[in-house]
Design a protein around this motif. Structure first.
Motif, PDB file in Angstrom:
ATOM      1  N   UNK A 149       0.956  -0.959  -0.174  1.00 18.65           N
ATOM      2  CA  UNK A 149      -0.028  -0.036   0.061  1.00 18.65           C
ATOM      3  C   UNK A 149       0.925   1.141   0.302  1.00 18.65           C
ATOM      4  N   UNK A 150       0.601   1.924  -1.077  1.00 21.20           N
ATOM      5  CA  UNK A 150       1.561   3.096  -1.144  1.00 21.20           C
ATOM      6  C   UNK A 150       0.678   4.452  -0.846  1.00 21.20           C
ATOM      7  N   UNK A 151       1.358   5.313  -0.093  1.00 22.22           N
ATOM      8  CA  UNK A 151       0.566   6.562   0.653  1.00 22.22           C
ATOM      9  C   UNK A 151       1.598   7.845   0.071  1.00 22.22           C
ATOM     10  N   UNK A 152       1.074   8.386  -0.937  1.00 23.19           N
ATOM     11  CA  UNK A 152       1.863   9.679  -1.426  1.00 23.19           C
ATOM     12  C   UNK A 152       1.466  10.804  -0.381  1.00 23.19           C
ATOM     13  N   UNK A 153       2.226  11.467   0.053  1.00 16.40           N
ATOM     14  CA  UNK A 153       1.803  13.043   0.607  1.00 16.40           C
ATOM     15  C   UNK A 153       2.567  14.045   0.040  1.00 16.40           C
ATOM     16  N   UNK A 154       1.910  14.566  -0.916  1.00 17.63           N
ATOM     17  CA  UNK A 154       2.679  15.641  -1.808  1.00 17.63           C
ATOM     18  C   UNK A 154       1.963  16.981  -1.386  1.00 17.63           C
ATOM     19  N   UNK A 205      -1.833   3.706  -5.135  1.00 20.83           N
ATOM     20  CA  UNK A 205      -1.908   2.583  -5.728  1.00 20.83           C
ATOM     21  C   UNK A 205      -3.178   2.378  -6.306  1.00 20.83           C
ATOM     22  N   UNK A 206      -3.139   1.998  -7.628  1.00 18.96           N
ATOM     23  CA  UNK A 206      -4.351   1.970  -8.457  1.00 18.96           C
ATOM     24  C   UNK A 206      -5.551   1.234  -7.593  1.00 18.96           C
ATOM     25  N   UNK A 207      -5.419   0.059  -7.136  1.00 17.88           N
ATOM     26  CA  UNK A 207      -6.241  -0.948  -6.700  1.00 17.88           C
ATOM     27  C   UNK A 207      -6.734  -0.556  -5.279  1.00 17.88           C
ATOM     28  N   UNK A 208      -5.708   0.083  -4.431  1.00 21.23           N
ATOM     29  CA  UNK A 208      -6.443   0.485  -3.395  1.00 21.23           C
ATOM     30  C   UNK A 208      -6.852   1.717  -3.293  1.00 21.23           C
ATOM     31  N   UNK A 209      -6.593   2.436  -4.247  1.00 26.50           N
ATOM     32  CA  UNK A 209      -7.384   3.739  -4.488  1.00 26.50           C
ATOM     33  C   UNK A 209      -8.753   3.560  -4.973  1.00 26.50           C
ATOM     34  N   UNK A 210      -9.129   2.487  -5.759  1.00 28.16           N
ATOM     35  CA  UNK A 210     -10.250   2.406  -6.064  1.00 28.16           C
ATOM     36  C   UNK A 210     -11.276   1.905  -4.963  1.00 28.16           C
ATOM     37  N   UNK A 211     -10.566   0.985  -4.162  1.00 28.55           N
ATOM     38  CA  UNK A 211     -11.332   0.303  -3.007  1.00 28.55           C
ATOM     39  C   UNK A 211     -11.627   1.659  -2.233  1.00 28.55           C
ATOM     40  N   UNK A 212     -10.687   2.405  -1.957  1.00 27.22           N
ATOM     41  CA  UNK A 212     -10.928   3.710  -1.132  1.00 27.22           C
ATOM     42  C   UNK A 212     -12.112   4.259  -1.749  1.00 27.22           C
ATOM     43  N   UNK A 213     -11.902   4.770  -3.053  1.00 26.75           N
ATOM     44  CA  UNK A 213     -13.173   5.292  -3.640  1.00 26.75           C
ATOM     45  C   UNK A 213     -14.314   4.790  -3.448  1.00 26.75           C
TER      46      UNK A 213
END
Lengths: 672, 210
Positions: free
Chosen positions: A70-75, A130-138
């Motif tokens: 799981x990647x978390x980008x804080x920019x 990360x695409x998969x986790x983003x869609x799950x969160x969405x």
């Protein structure tokens, strides 16, 4: 930075679980859940400030994740949206302590828990890269908000609104998933960082653009995909509406930023033109529909459509400038859009919370039944007025600054567009944005005037009571941010500039180089590009003081004798200017679009000359339902009816279908 | 192997003539026993140890447990045979259909296979699957439909044996477990059907249509 992030998530998680600790005592779980939400939102504020003052960071969580880490980008971009979420979340959670008291006994525990889950899912959407986790969160965000919209399912129409919402956003999600998968299959990576380098052939790139625009546009409520928005926002409890309108629909803008700024990069000019077209339709029609609404929350929901349009005007201009290689105007346009994202989040939440306290105090959402509330609930009225001034883009509040910036960037649009028609179109866009602003102003004159001034129009409004302290505190915080972001825009502009810094095709580095604490100077050509908000504020304040002074000088009110008015009858609430009456000119001018259907009924009385009761009602035709969605619905139903014929109910026939299909597959594979 | 294939097909064709449920179960038992033998033969030919395990499992589950469960449910059913008046098609017709499906399978599949070792077994396995379909389609008794399902399953298993000399053991275990659970569930459903409708004639299920 990781500490801030994890602690925010933990506080929200605690808030989700908190109703378990005090299931039987709603008062305790109310304080627990919303206190946890406040702490989580404050941690988010800390997180975004840390990102803004320091550098971005990518966190990697490897635990038990089946589809990669799981990647978390804080920019910078995440930080801006997190800042908005932190501000709105803190205020709405404080507000909720008082507001949710009326839900005790009405599935309160599930509401408090879902509220925290909603905040949590928005944080994940804004940070997971990360695409998969983003869609799950969405999808989690969609589902949780579905349950919140459907919370008061006893009330007529709420369940329908909730299903309409989830249907529309699911279709949108399908497009988003398609956009992501086309990109990630071409680079063979699921990380956002990898997607940025995608080298796609032109046609596929356009497809990704179209999918992303449609998918995120549905969530943002862009016309004509907006139909769920004016239904769902009024159905949800007010503090949830504030979050939905303030932050949730902005996650779609966040997604668009990721796609149009990072993944796809600079595109052809027509991308920007398409976005601009959708944007101007949304803003003009959004505000027009808003003008003719009577339901306070539905009116505010239509204003969300309008403001998403204004944000997208910035986005679209930015894309046009990027396609022309003009990095400086592009940066200005994107900054204007993102600044409006933040400002709209703050003042729209303030207005929704204000609408919630009006609803709480007077028991009605229909502004035709309000009136005179400024005497019964003065603090709410003042705070609502601040929000109304901000959304109408009047100086010195925050809405003015971001719309001014949008205008500034759009003034460069005619030069950037190619062809005479393009230039003309750009000029018309600017004029239409002006029209939007004027109509928004008219609309809020109506809202504030009819709701708060004059005499109460119903028993509920006459007995209205002021909101409790916690609700007022939440709103006051937001109002303060509105003022601060308007009077001192430099700090927020620096944050916004950082959000788009370092991206290809955008140059925000020197944008604020000539600005100081007093003036915002834009390094773009000559004249009309500096703004000294503190000075404006001082001028306005001086003007107000002078007016007060003159009023004092003129002395007390005098009694003047004149002709009899209203035949000597003491004026009653029924003689007041009604909201329907106020918007009559607008309905008349925009008859072609709004298509009002007027119905006048006169009840027959025994005496035809006296006491005839007449009712007047006007109904606005929703052309998008009429032209797009109703035919679509009928088509689907027609197909379903015809497909029903093959469902005979006989098991043997079903097996027969399978067998026939198997044989056909055999034949086909044989030929191939 | 050819002999076994022929016997398997023959058992399936005879199955279509059965109206008595007790005998039908006996035939499916025999058919599964042939399959277990085929499995063992492939094991001998290829020398894979796990084929023997698969053969033993076939014996235990398809020759043992499943027929046992079917026999168990029989006493609860009043009609132990297909009622001739209620037949969807006559037995002759269903035999004809099964022969037709054998022809279809052979004409369609034979030309495609490059002269492989199991030249005839592959189309035979597909015809087994099709006969399973025919059985389910032409019978209305629930037990006969379960038998059709097992026939199809046997066909698929034979397919796996033919093409890949047997599947990996873990997948075979999965398939066996799957079939066992499916049949047990079906047996329970048949019993419930009997309780609810007083018959196991599935054509009555038409009433459930929405």
């Amino acid at each position: 930075m990781k500490l801030w992030y994890v602690s925010a998530l933990c506080f929200y998680a605690l808030g989700i679980c908190s109703p378990l600790f005090a299931a039987k005592r709603p008062a305790v779980s109310n304080v627990l859940a919303h206190f946890a939400a406040v702490l989580g939102s404050l941690a988010l504020l800390g997180l975004s400030l840390t990102i803004i003052t320091g550098n971005g960071e990518t966190l990697r969580f490897a635990w038990f994740a089946p589809l990669g880490d799981i990647l978390v980008t804080l920019d910078g971009l995440s930080a801006l949206f997190l800042l908005a979420l932190g501000v709105v979340g803190t205020a709405a959670s404080i507000y909720a302590v008082g507001y949710t008291k009326e839900y005790y006994g009405h599935r309160f525990a599930s509401m408090a828990s879902l509220y925290n889950a909603f905040l949590l899912s928005i944080v994940l959407v804004l940070t997971v890269s990360q695409v998969f986790y983003f869609i799950i969160a969405w999808e989690t965000m969609t589902l949780v908000s579905f349950f919140l919209v459907n919370h008061e399912f006893e009330k007529a129409g709420n369940t329908k609104a909730a299903y309409q919402y989830i249907l529309m956003t699911h279709v949108g999600t399908a497009f988003i998933v398609a956009a992501f998968l086309i990109l990630s299959s071409s680079v063979e990576s699921l990380d956002f960082a990898g997607l940025a380098g995608a080298q796609l052939p032109g046609g596929l790139r356009n497809l990704v653009f179209a999918c992303a625009l449609l998918g995120f546009g549905t969530k943002a409520g862009v016309i004509p995909m907006h139909v769920w928005l004016p239904e769902a926002h009024p159905a949800a409890p007010s503090h949830v509406s504030a979050l939905m309108s303030g932050v949730m629909i902005k996650t779609a803008i966040y997604g668009m930023c990721r796609f149009f700024l990072e993944f796809l990069g600079t595109g052809p000019q027509w991308w920007g033109v398409v976005v601009l077209a959708l944007a101007i339709v949304s803003s003009v029609l959004g505000v027009l529909y808003a003008c003719v609404q009577h339901d306070l929350k539905r009116l505010l929901a239509y204003h969300s459509v309008e403001n998403i349009g204004i944000i997208l005007l910035g986005v679209g201009s930015g894309m046009v400038f990027m396609s022309r290689g003009q990095a400086l105007p592009a940066a200005l346009a994107w900054m204007a859009a993102l600044y409006h994202v933040f400002n709209h989040a703050v003042f729209k939440s303030l207005l929704f919370l204000g609408a919630g306290s009006v609803l709480h105090g007077s028991g009605t959402k229909d502004i035709e039944h309000m009136g005179g509330l400024i005497k019964r609930m003065p603090v709410t009225a003042l705070l609502f007025l601040i929000g109304a001034v901000a959304i109408s883009a009047l100086p010195p509040l925050s809405g003015f600054v971001s719309e001014w910036l949008t205008f500034q960037s759009m003034f460069h649009l005619p030069a950037a567009m190619s062809g005479l028609l393009g230039k003309l179109w750009a000029v018309i866009l600017i004029a239409l944005l002006g029209l939007t602003g004027a109509l928004a102003g008219a609309c809020f004159v109506k809202v504030v005037g009819v709701t708060f001034l004059a005499k109460p129009r119903s028993a509920g409004a006459a007995k209205a009571h002021e909101a409790p302290v916690s609700m007022l505190a939440g709103m006051a915080g937001l109002a303060a941010v509105c003022v601060a972001a308007g009077v001192c825009p430099q700090w927020m502009l620096a944050v916004v500039g950082r959000a788009v810094a370092g991206l290809k095709g955008v140059d925000s580095a020197g944008m604020l180089a000539q600005s100081d604490w007093l003036t915002t100077m834009l390094p773009l050509g000559s004249g009309g590009d500096s703004l000294a908000m503190p000075f404006v504020a001082v001028l306005l304040l001086a003007g107000c003081l002078m007016a007060l002074g003159f009023a004092r000088l003129a002395g007390k009110a005098k009694v003047v004798t004149g002709e009899t008015w209203t035949c000597g009858i003491v004026p009653t609430a029924r003689m007041e200017y009604s909201a329907t009456g106020f918007t009559e000119p607008i309905r008349r001018v925009f008859k072609a679009i709004l298509r009002p259907v007027v119905e006048i009924k006169a009840e027959k009385e025994p005496n035809p000359y006296h006491g005839v009761r007449m009712t007047f009602s006007v109904h606005i035709t929703n052309i998008f339902n009429e032209w797009i969605y109703n035919p679509l619905c009928e088509g689907v139903m027609f197909l379903a009816e015809n497909f029903k014929r093959i469902q005979g109910g006989s098991l043997q026939v079903y097996i027969g279908y399978i067998m026939v299909f198997t044989v056909i597959v055999l034949i086909v594979s044989n030929r191939g | 192997m050819y002999l076994l294939t022929i016997l398997l097909l023959a058992a399936a064709v005879i199955q279509t003539r059965m109206t008595d449920l007790r005998r039908a179960i006996a035939i499916i038992l025999v058919q599964s026993a042939f399959l277990a033998l085929a499995c063992a033969v492939v094991g001998i030919q290829s020398g894979h140890m796990h084929m023997y395990v698969a053969a033993v499992l076939t014996v235990v589950i398809k020759v043992g447990l499943i027929p046992y469960a079917l026999y168990k449910v029989l006493p609860y059913l009043a009609e132990e045979r297909e009622v001739p008046t209620k037949e969807i098609v006559k037995a002759n017709m269903s035999t004809f259909l099964s022969l037709l499906s054998i022809i279809i399978a052979f004409t369609l599949v034979m030309p495609v296979i490059p002269s492989a070792a199991q030249h005839e077994t592959l189309p035979a396995s597909i015809s087994l699957v099709l006969i399973g379909f025919v059985l389910i389609m032409t019978r209305s008794q629930a037990v006969m439909q379960i038998i059709g399902l097992i026939t199809m399953e046997n066909g698929l298993y034979l397919l796996g044996l033919t093409i890949a000399n047997g599947l990996p053991l873990i997948i075979e275990l999965g398939i066996f477990f799957d079939v066992l659970v499916a049949v047990v569930v079906l047996v329970i459903l048949t019993y419930r059907l009997k309780l609810s409708f007083l018959t196991t004639d599935t054509s009555l299920l038409k009433k459930l249509k929405g």
